[in-house]
Design a protein around this motif. Structure first.
Motif, PDB file in Angstrom:
ATOM      1  N   ARG A   1     -12.681 -40.856  50.333  1.00 27.91           N
ATOM      2  CA  ARG A   1     -13.032 -42.050  51.111  1.00 27.91           C
ATOM      3  C   ARG A   1     -12.005 -43.163  50.946  1.00 27.91           C
ATOM      4  O   ARG A   1     -11.932 -44.075  51.769  1.00 27.91           O
ATOM      5  N   HIS A   2     -11.238 -43.096  49.870  1.00 30.06           N
ATOM      6  CA  HIS A   2     -10.240 -44.140  49.599  1.00 30.06           C
ATOM      7  C   HIS A   2      -8.853 -43.770  50.124  1.00 30.06           C
ATOM      8  O   HIS A   2      -7.920 -44.573  49.986  1.00 30.06           O
ATOM      9  N   VAL A   3      -8.720 -42.576  50.683  1.00 30.52           N
ATOM     10  CA  VAL A   3      -7.415 -42.136  51.189  1.00 30.52           C
ATOM     11  C   VAL A   3      -6.953 -43.057  52.306  1.00 30.52           C
ATOM     12  O   VAL A   3      -7.724 -43.441  53.196  1.00 30.52           O
ATOM     13  N   ASN A   4      -5.673 -43.443  52.245  1.00 28.33           N
ATOM     14  CA  ASN A   4      -5.057 -44.328  53.232  1.00 28.33           C
ATOM     15  C   ASN A   4      -5.736 -45.699  53.285  1.00 28.33           C
ATOM     16  O   ASN A   4      -5.722 -46.372  54.321  1.00 28.33           O
TER      17      ASN A   4
ATOM     18  N   VAL B   1      -8.699 -42.959  40.108  1.00 26.11           N
ATOM     19  CA  VAL B   1     -10.023 -42.474  39.717  1.00 26.11           C
ATOM     20  C   VAL B   1      -9.931 -41.843  38.342  1.00 26.11           C
ATOM     21  O   VAL B   1      -8.930 -41.205  37.994  1.00 26.11           O
ATOM     22  N   SER B   2     -10.967 -42.058  37.535  1.00 26.67           N
ATOM     23  CA  SER B   2     -11.027 -41.431  36.217  1.00 26.67           C
ATOM     24  C   SER B   2     -12.376 -40.764  36.044  1.00 26.67           C
ATOM     25  O   SER B   2     -13.354 -41.105  36.730  1.00 26.67           O
ATOM     26  N   ILE B   3     -12.433 -39.816  35.125  1.00 31.10           N
ATOM     27  CA  ILE B   3     -13.660 -39.073  34.826  1.00 31.10           C
ATOM     28  C   ILE B   3     -13.866 -39.109  33.317  1.00 31.10           C
ATOM     29  O   ILE B   3     -12.943 -38.796  32.556  1.00 31.10           O
TER      30      ILE B   3
ATOM     31  N   PHE C   1     -13.600 -46.011  39.452  1.00 34.42           N
ATOM     32  CA  PHE C   1     -12.475 -46.329  40.324  1.00 34.42           C
ATOM     33  C   PHE C   1     -11.892 -47.669  39.885  1.00 34.42           C
ATOM     34  O   PHE C   1     -12.624 -48.622  39.617  1.00 34.42           O
ATOM     35  N   GLU C   2     -10.563 -47.708  39.816  1.00 31.99           N
ATOM     36  CA  GLU C   2      -9.855 -48.916  39.415  1.00 31.99           C
ATOM     37  C   GLU C   2      -8.820 -49.261  40.472  1.00 31.99           C
ATOM     38  O   GLU C   2      -8.276 -48.376  41.134  1.00 31.99           O
ATOM     39  N   SER C   3      -8.542 -50.550  40.606  1.00 34.36           N
ATOM     40  CA  SER C   3      -7.497 -51.016  41.503  1.00 34.36           C
ATOM     41  C   SER C   3      -6.472 -51.780  40.679  1.00 34.36           C
ATOM     42  O   SER C   3      -6.793 -52.824  40.103  1.00 34.36           O
TER      43      SER C   3
ATOM     44  N   SER D   1      -2.924 -42.054  45.562  1.00 33.08           N
ATOM     45  CA  SER D   1      -1.662 -41.715  46.241  1.00 33.08           C
ATOM     46  C   SER D   1      -1.280 -40.257  45.993  1.00 33.08           C
ATOM     47  O   SER D   1      -0.666 -39.611  46.857  1.00 33.08           O
ATOM     48  N   GLU D   2      -1.626 -39.712  44.816  1.00 35.99           N
ATOM     49  CA  GLU D   2      -1.386 -38.286  44.549  1.00 35.99           C
ATOM     50  C   GLU D   2      -2.197 -37.426  45.508  1.00 35.99           C
ATOM     51  O   GLU D   2      -1.714 -36.426  46.046  1.00 35.99           O
TER      52      GLU D   2
END
Length: 399
Positions: free
Chosen positions: A26-29, A36-38, A46-48, A229-230
């Motif tokens: 959902r965050h693509v583009n 994102v981390s798990i 989710f971090e910005s 971005s990956e």
């Protein structure tokens, strides 16, 4: 033994990783710099640019039971974690959205139901964090559940204002897709970037990259995060794979079953190789390439990715290229007896060209296994050969 069944726990961990992928799509583009981390800041986070903005707790239940009552252990274990975080950093609730993602369902009128995301224009029961705070405070003060006392204390240790602030930032996402259902969710996100009928294949390729990447960020000493971005880069690569004229080689590294290797011993292409003295190691490699090319071509035809006419044109090119070299060999060794070692050596030279140099494109791709394996298929049909007298030597019997 049921008492030692850990399948539910395993499904829960797998759910976190797969849900992280579905949400990352959902965050693509979108906004640059998102990661994102798990199992770092939370189950999924989710971090910005290094600042968390969304923390998720996940609860996967194989059975969709309406179990999210006001005294639900799932609710309170989650609130304990978030209450501890808010007590340590009171301003976090104003900066972060806390999401409780569960496959269970909250009963109407429960505190969890009052924490569902606001639905603009929806009628009926609406979001009400203040009412939810009252209901949960009542449970924390009155419940005698010994297993949840630490969670109750963590919640009650917050001031009423802090509880209100926390629950204002909490969203309960109940009735969410199960581990298996996430297949459809991920595929729906990929549908617009893949040709009709190939979205499942695109998902498998994406998840084939995602799972090892998740393992790498969980390893000690890793950065612990995957940049969106990956993911965007990987999606671009998959999109390129599925261009109209592109073909994906799914059998490029396939290993043939032992039964097939044994069966090929009676095939004509093996007899052809033995006729010019090819050694056992190269014959085994030829069997492998025959298997890979046969399976790959069959899959492309079965899935209507190529047409019969395209295969015939490709084979025609292979035959023409072979023919030029075979005819030279016949001219140079026309005087030789069939058993002459010089004739065998000449046949080996033609076959060595196939192994080492014959690389002709099929559409826009050039795969070694497809070229060499297709020559084995043609050899098996006696449409090409390595020995000058291959038709008389290998034409009787065989498959």
């Amino acid at each position: 033994m049921p008492d030692f069944d850990a399948s539910a726990s395993a499904a829960g961990y797998l759910y976190q990783a797969r849900l992280a992928l579905a949400l990352s799509l959902r965050h693509v583009n979108g906004t640059p710099g998102i990661e994102v981390s798990i199992e770092q800041l939370d189950d999924v986070a989710f971090e910005s640019n290094g600042t968390p903005f969304e923390l998720l707790q996940t609860k996967h239940r194989i059975a969709r039971a309406a179990g999210l009552t006001d005294a639900s252990p799932d609710i309170w274990k989650t609130l304990r974690i978030w209450s501890t975080a808010v007590r340590a950093a009171p301003n976090v609730a104003s900066r972060v959205r806390f999401q409780f993602v569960t496959t269970g369902v909250a009963p109407d009128g429960s505190a969890a139901s009052l924490l569902r995301p606001a639905m603009p224009g929806a009628s009926g029961q609406n979001r009400d964090p203040e009412k939810a705070a009252e209901m949960l405070t009542e449970v924390a003060n009155s419940s005698r559940n010994a297993d949840l006392q630490a969670a109750f204390r963590a919640f009650l240790d917050l001031t009423p204002e802090m509880r209100s602030s926390l629950l204002s930032s909490v969203e309960v996402l109940d009735g969410q897709p199960t581990l298996q259902d996430l297949t459809n969710v991920i595929e729906e996100s990929l549908r617009l970037m893949t040709p009709r009928g190939r979205v499942a294949e695109a998902r498998e390729i994406l998840e084939g990259w995602w799972w090892p990447r998740v393992c790498s960020i969980l390893a000690p000493g890793s950065h612990g995060r995957i940049a969106i971005s990956e993911l965007e880069t990987r999606l671009d690569e998959i999109r390129e794979m599925f261009r109209r004229d592109a073909l994906i080689a799914t059998f490029e590294n396939a290993e043939p079953p032992d039964a097939d290797i044994a069966e090929y011993e009676g095939f004509r292409f093996v007899a052809q190789l033995r006729a010019v003295g090819i050694g056992s190691a190269r014959i085994w490699a030829a069997k492998r390439d025959f298997y890979r090319a046969f399976c790959q071509r069959s899959q492309w035809l079965r899935e209507h990715l190529v047409l019969d006419g395209e295969v015939r044109l490709f084979e025609g090119r292979l035959i023409e290229e072979w023919e030029a070299r075979f005819n030279v060999m016949c001219d140079e060794h026309g005087h030789c007896l069939p058993c002459d070692t010089a004739l065998q050596a000449a046949g080996q030279k033609v076959y060595r060209w196939v192994e080492q140099e014959a690389r002709f494109p099929f559409r826009t791709v050039t795969f070694r296994f497809l070229n060499v394996g297709s020559y084995q298929i043609l050899s098996n049909e006696l449409r090409v050969g390595w020995h000058r007298d291959y038709l008389s030597l290998c034409g009787d019997g065989g498959t």
